[in-house]
Design a protein around this motif. Structure first.
Motif, PDB file in Angstrom:
ATOM      1  N   ASP A 371     -12.239  50.910   7.997  1.00  0.00           N
ATOM      2  CA  ASP A 371     -13.016  51.929   7.295  1.00  0.00           C
ATOM      3  C   ASP A 371     -12.190  52.460   6.123  1.00  0.00           C
ATOM      4  OD1 ASP A 371     -14.890  53.764   6.556  1.00  0.00           O
ATOM      5  OD2 ASP A 371     -14.360  55.227   8.100  1.00  0.00           O
ATOM      6  N   PRO A 372     -12.332  51.860   4.939  1.00  0.00           N
ATOM      7  CA  PRO A 372     -13.206  50.732   4.602  1.00  0.00           C
ATOM      8  C   PRO A 372     -12.426  49.423   4.652  1.00  0.00           C
ATOM      9  CG  PRO A 372     -12.357  51.674   2.611  1.00  0.00           C
ATOM     10  CD  PRO A 372     -11.711  52.450   3.750  1.00  0.00           C
ATOM     11  N   VAL A 373     -13.165  48.301   4.415  1.00  0.00           N
ATOM     12  CA  VAL A 373     -12.505  47.005   4.235  1.00  0.00           C
ATOM     13  C   VAL A 373     -11.909  47.013   2.826  1.00  0.00           C
ATOM     14  CG1 VAL A 373     -12.840  44.515   4.051  1.00  0.00           C
ATOM     15  CG2 VAL A 373     -14.060  45.806   5.811  1.00  0.00           C
ATOM     16  N   GLU A 374     -10.574  47.016   2.746  1.00  0.00           N
ATOM     17  CA  GLU A 374      -9.933  47.172   1.429  1.00  0.00           C
ATOM     18  C   GLU A 374      -9.840  45.854   0.673  1.00  0.00           C
ATOM     19  OE1 GLU A 374      -6.375  49.455   1.345  1.00  0.00           O
ATOM     20  OE2 GLU A 374      -7.243  51.131   2.443  1.00  0.00           O
ATOM     21  N   TYR A 375      -9.454  44.790   1.350  1.00  0.00           N
ATOM     22  CA  TYR A 375      -9.325  43.492   0.698  1.00  0.00           C
ATOM     23  C   TYR A 375      -9.942  42.420   1.588  1.00  0.00           C
ATOM     24  CZ  TYR A 375      -5.836  45.992  -2.059  1.00  0.00           C
ATOM     25  OH  TYR A 375      -5.206  46.911  -2.855  1.00  0.00           O
ATOM     26  N   GLN A 376     -10.601  41.451   0.953  1.00  0.00           N
ATOM     27  CA  GLN A 376     -11.207  40.352   1.695  1.00  0.00           C
ATOM     28  C   GLN A 376     -10.140  39.303   2.002  1.00  0.00           C
ATOM     29  OE1 GLN A 376     -14.394  40.487   2.537  1.00  0.00           O
ATOM     30  NE2 GLN A 376     -14.937  42.288   1.328  1.00  0.00           N
TER      31      GLN A 376
END
Length: 584
Positions: A371-376
């Protein structure tokens, strides 16, 4: 003149066709080719710009900058390399105006050129487009002098023209002049939307973001006060105030940011969170936006997530060899819990991503809930927590366990329910990685006990706890060595680490490009591996201080000591280590 029988290089003012007849290949601008060769421009982006030019017209290189597909600096560096001309930065512009005769400011602005030196025979001119033969010829004829060309960055040339030959207004000042005046109807949502959609406001917000990227900022703070709007950037962990728009533009600027983040501009009484995907200077930026109501309006903070700048390498992050090897050994355990602790902004998530990247193989299924997804991350299933629809860490974790994972990463252990599911996952053969907000590694144990985790479950699942902070690093070319007296070294604890000395540390030397003398950050870390003596102490509910002393007796190096070793190596300064650790 002999007619060529094979394809040759054909040059025009702004294009070159290489190695193929013109009939078979469209001309490629040499600057675009240079950007492609250096990896600063992607083929797909160039095709987009060419398609836009064919439809709307315009000069290709300037379109790349306007569309955010390449930065002004990248273009200037490409021009400099292509023509073998020096690149001149704004810091090298003169303080006083050279004698240039009747050359008009309007002509300088139209052609983006700035005279920086002149004598009886020659004039040195910085140009954003040094290939503009017509402008150079006209300038030579008007001045009657030989023109010595240098390459510059377009926005810096504009600022230089204003400073030396205009009214001294900055780029932001020029935009502000074209903004509307006072008397904004703040209760009228449609009026706010119209304000935020005006070209000067859009340029103003884009300029704030662009300058943040140029400054390598991690956060942008826009804060309204009674008589002013304050803009600050967090650079290398330290806030710096920068040039700000006037207070009269507050509603328009904040409304523009909220529209970009898909937030409700009519709601100004409650906090809101959003996200902006924005292209700045050729970089894909992901900005997390948070707004909160304050006495004089909404305060906005934008966290900049630059996907291209993240480095998933323990050595680059600042891990010493001993700590790195011990941490990797803990990662190779088949099950258990590894915790990374530290305050907000201490690099915990980057460390966890690096750990996942280390163990990410086709044989392992890795699922994260963040929370949140910072990097894929390629090959890793990442879940975005969203409490507003009931998808919190605990509910996501319950679903994850049924997905047959090998490794689970939890963004943060916030409550007892999340901790219990994580422990159950570790007991049933999963490796669990997570973060905690504590000041040091030993406090991670007492924090989980305080949350209500049973001590016997804690000792049987936790493999390692690591704490970290980020310190600003010195530029090797701009630092100065200082010899410490033995008494000072003793007081700082250096004598314990390096008996007998010498005790040479370094201090920053500010420069025009690096006003603070620092550039970038590295982690200082401490790692506690759960040994049998430590487990027995946990069962006896020992204090964090007692656990720390036991870990040190087993060879653990504290964050402070790790920082001192980096000071001796010239990586950072004593002041930085004291700034971020408790030993201050």
């Amino acid at each position: 003149m002999e007619t060529p029988t094979e394809p040759t290089e054909t040059t025009t003012d702004d294009a070159v066709a290489v190695t193929e007849p013109a009939a078979t290949r469209a001309p490629v601008d040499p600057v675009c080719q240079q950007l492609l060769d250096s990896g600063r421009l992607r083929d797909n982006d160039l095709k987009r710009a060419v398609a836009y030019r064919d439809q709307h017209g315009g000069e290709l290189v300037s379109l790349l900058v306007r569309l955010g597909l390449a930065s002004e600096r990248d273009v200037a560096e490409a021009e400099s390399k292509l023509l073998d001309l020096p690149l001149v930065m704004q810091s090298d512009f003169p303080e006083e105006t050279p004698e240039i005769g009747d050359l008009s400011v309007r002509y300088m602005k139209q052609n983006l050129l700035l005279p920086i030196a002149a004598d009886d025979d020659a004039m040195t001119v910085v140009m954003a487009n040094p290939r503009d033969a017509f402008a150079l010829k006209a300038l030579g004829m008007a001045s009657g002098k030989h023109i010595d060309v240098r390459v510059g960055i377009a926005s810096e040339i504009e600022n230089g023209i204003e400073k030396l030959y205009g009214g001294g207004r900055s780029q932001m000042g020029q935009i502000v002049e074209s903004l509307g005046g006072e008397g904004e109807d703040l209760e009228n949502v449609e009026h706010l939307r119209d304000l935020a959609s005006e070209a000067p406001v859009i340029r103003l917000v884009n300029l704030i973001m662009q300058r943040a990227v140029e400054a390598r900022a991690s956060d942008i703070h826009i804060e309204p006060f009674e008589n002013r709007l304050k803009v600050r950037y967090r650079v290398d962990g330290v806030l710096q105030e920068v040039e700000s728009p006037p207070a009269s533009s507050t509603a328009a600027v904040i409304s523009r940011v909220k529209i970009m983040a898909s937030l409700n501009i009519a709601e100004r009484r409650l906090p809101q969170d959003g996200r902006i995907m924005h292209r700045v200077q050729g970089k894909e930026l992901d900005l997390r936006v948070s707004t909160v109501p304050t006495s004089h309006g909404e305060s906005v903070v934008m966290r900049i997530l630059d996907r291209e700048s993240i480095v998933l390498d323990f050595d680059a992050l600042g891990f010493e060899e001993k700590t790195r090897d011990e941490f990797i050994h803990a990662l190779e355990m088949p099950h258990g819990i590894i915790l990374v602790t530290g305050p907000t902004g201490s690099g915990k998530t980057t460390t966890l991503y690096t750990a996942l990247n280390q163990i990410n193989t086709p044989e392992r299924k890795i699922i994260t809930v963040e929370d949140p997804v910072e990097y894929q991350l390629e090959g890793i299933n990442q879940i975005q927590a969203k409490s507003s629809i009931g998808l919190d860490f605990a509910s996501a974790l319950r679903a994850i366990v049924r997905q047959d994972p090998d490794v689970i990463m939890i963004g943060e252990m916030r409550d007892l329910e999340t901790a219990r599911i994580a422990i159950q996952s570790a007991l049933t053969g999963h490796l669990v990685l997570s973060t905690l907000h504590t000041n040091d590694a030993a406090s991670g144990v007492t924090r989980m006990l305080d949350m209500g985790v049973d001590d016997y479950l804690l000792t049987s699942t936790v493999n390692a706890i690591m704490a970290q902070r980020l310190v600003r690093t010195l530029n090797p070319e701009h630092r100065e060595a200082v010899e410490l007296l033995p008494e000072v070294a003793e007081e700082l604890g250096l004598a314990e680490l390096v008996p007998g000395g010498p005790y040479r540390v370094y201090k920053p030397v500010p420069s025009a490009e690096r006003p603070t003398g620092y550039f970038g950050r590295q982690a200082i870390v401490e790692l506690i591996r759960m040994t049998d003596p430590l487990r027995r102490m946990v069962m006896q509910h020992a204090t964090s201080g007692e656990l720390l002393n036991q870990a040190r007796s087993e060879g653990m190096r504290t964050m402070y000591q790790d920082g001192l070793l980096k000071c001796l190596k010239g990586v950072t300064t004593i002041e930085e280590v004291l700034r971020v650790t408790q030993e201050a």
